[in-house]
Design an enzyme around this catalytic site. Structure first.
Site, PDB file in Angstrom:
ATOM      1  N   CYS A 248       0.857  -1.008   0.033  1.00  0.00           N
ATOM      2  CA  CYS A 248      -0.017   0.048  -0.111  1.00  0.00           C
ATOM      3  C   CYS A 248       0.847   1.142   0.039  1.00  0.00           C
ATOM      4  O   CYS A 248       0.273   2.386  -0.039  1.00  0.00           O
ATOM      5  CB  CYS A 248      -0.759   0.019   1.177  1.00  0.00           C
ATOM      6  SG  CYS A 248      -1.989  -1.617   1.224  1.00  0.00           S
TER       7      CYS A 248
ATOM      8  N   HIS B 119      -3.332   6.690   2.247  1.00  0.00           N
ATOM      9  CA  HIS B 119      -3.662   5.409   1.759  1.00  0.00           C
ATOM     10  C   HIS B 119      -5.148   5.261   2.309  1.00  0.00           C
ATOM     11  O   HIS B 119      -5.308   5.369   3.622  1.00  0.00           O
ATOM     12  CB  HIS B 119      -2.657   4.279   2.201  1.00  0.00           C
ATOM     13  CG  HIS B 119      -3.214   2.889   2.097  1.00  0.00           C
ATOM     14  ND1 HIS B 119      -3.867   2.809   1.042  1.00  0.00           N
ATOM     15  CD2 HIS B 119      -3.293   1.819   2.879  1.00  0.00           C
ATOM     16  CE1 HIS B 119      -4.151   1.461   1.018  1.00  0.00           C
ATOM     17  NE2 HIS B 119      -4.017   0.952   2.153  1.00  0.00           N
TER      18      HIS B 119
ATOM     19  N   ASN C 229     -10.191  -0.352  -0.077  1.00  0.00           N
ATOM     20  CA  ASN C 229      -8.940  -0.293   0.148  1.00  0.00           C
ATOM     21  C   ASN C 229      -8.315  -0.883  -1.176  1.00  0.00           C
ATOM     22  O   ASN C 229      -8.368  -2.308  -1.240  1.00  0.00           O
ATOM     23  CB  ASN C 229      -8.612  -1.178   1.352  1.00  0.00           C
ATOM     24  CG  ASN C 229      -6.927  -1.127   1.450  1.00  0.00           C
ATOM     25  OD1 ASN C 229      -6.048  -0.814   0.487  1.00  0.00           O
ATOM     26  ND2 ASN C 229      -6.585  -1.352   2.684  1.00  0.00           N
TER      27      ASN C 229
END
Ligand code: UT7
Length: 321
Positions: free
Chosen positions: A112, A249, A279
């Protein structure tokens, strides 16, 4: 040292939208649990779109946005942990789709934090004068890596891609990037490679899907990210209160609220679009930046910040052109 600026942004997501209620039809979860614990309401899930499809589409939008032709691009980096192939790289496949010839193309895996790590590489290489125009793409099809019977992960992760064109510029707009890793946390989020044992080895992989220790990753993120943001701003003459927009993020709205509180910054300054996309790992920051673009004004000071498996984390301080 040459200056660098972002000259184009783009994003792409699969067509199919899957709501929390849709997921609650096949596993023991609820819209209430998912939204209150994460901020996610819905996400886009591939019905066949590949990582290359999404990456190429986001990259094409970014290229069009920059006003450049494909032949101007001399560097392509794709940040991904879900490539279609280990070889060739997704970056080579994207170059082929867009008609980019003779560029240096490679993939980078930092989960990520991937977009921040890839941006650091591209920006450094442009600063040095090796390249003029880099396409940096974060692209993931995470839906193929989660166990759709594991409510700890399948409600969180989703698919998409975001892309930025970094261009050599007279004025430098990428002020500072600071990344870091801690391999001691490598067991907190894991996704095994799909390999078969060889003729001489009968050991079978026991783990097939992504696994995450959510509580420990949450603690890591809410500690490392505010510290990293303070550190990236150190020596720049700016404080967190001077920043106009924070793009973190998009893993959990509660993480963003906690980081805002620790930095003593109004959480309205934290851009959120995870309610729509979930996500998307390496794709989440460039997708968010592309979505935020309309409200950005020249001179806006922006922090981009990623964190995830590795453990890896990193922040980037830019000024909008
Ligand atoms: O992108 C890479 C970086 N990743 C992250 O930043 C993720 C960081 N972690 C998180 O965002 C949060 O830890 C999660 C959203 C993953 C989980 O939230 P949490 O508040 O930490 O929940 P938990 O794991 O502590 O679980 C609380 C309860 C458990 O039940 P018991 O043991 O208290 O009875 C879970 O079994 O919630 C249960 N649970 C669920 N219930 C309904 C876990 N997942 C679900 C679900 N639906 N989907």
């Amino acid at each position: 040292m040459y200056g660098v600026k972002i000259s184009g942004l783009g994003k792409a997501v699969p067509e199919l939208e899957v709501s929390n209620d849709d997921i609650a039809k096949f596993i023991d979860t609820s819209d209430e649990w998912i939204e209150s614990r994460t901020g996610i309401k819905s996400r886009h899930i591939s019905t066949g779109e590949t990582t290359t499809d999404l990456a190429a589409s986001a990259a094409q939008h970014a290229l069009t946005d920059s006003g450049l032709n494909a032949d101007a691009i001399d560097l392509v980096i794709v940040a991904t942990v879900t490539p279609d192939y280990t070889m060739p790289s997704t970056a080579c496949c994207v170059a082929q789709r867009l008609g980019i010839k003779n560029a240096t193309c490679f993939d980078l895996a930092a989960a990520c934090s991937g977009f921040i790590f890839a941006s650091e590489v591209a920006v450094s290489l442009i600063h040095q004068g090796n390249y003029k125009h880099a396409l940096v793409i974060g692209a993931e099809v995470l839906s193929k890596t989660v166990d759709w019977e594991d409510r700890n992960t399948c409600v969180l992760f989703a698919d998409g891609a975001g892309a930025a064109v970094y261009a050599r510029s007279n004025e430098n707009k990428v002020i500072k990037i600071l990344t870091a890793s801690d391999g001691d946390g490598s067991d907190l989020i894991t996704l095994p490679s799909l390999t078969e044992p060889n003729k001489f080895n009968e050991t079978q992989n026991t783990q097939k899907y992504m696994q995450m220790n959510g509580r420990e990753v949450y603690k890591f993120a809410t500690t490392a990210v505010p510290q990293n943001i303070q550190n990236v701003l150190a020596d720049t003459g700016y404080t967190p209160q001077d920043i106009d927009l924070f793009i973190l993020h998009q893993a959990n709205a509660r993480i963003m609220d906690s980081v805002a509180k620790k930095l003593d910054v109004d959480n309205e300054k934290f851009f959120k679009n995870l309610h729509k996309y979930g996500n998307t790992s390496a794709a989440s920051i460039p997708i968010a930046l592309a979505d935020a673009k309309e409200k950005l004004k020249p001179g806006d000071k922006i922090i981009l910040s990623g964190f995830g498996a590795g453990l890896t984390w990193g922040s980037m301080f830019i000024v909008w052109e």
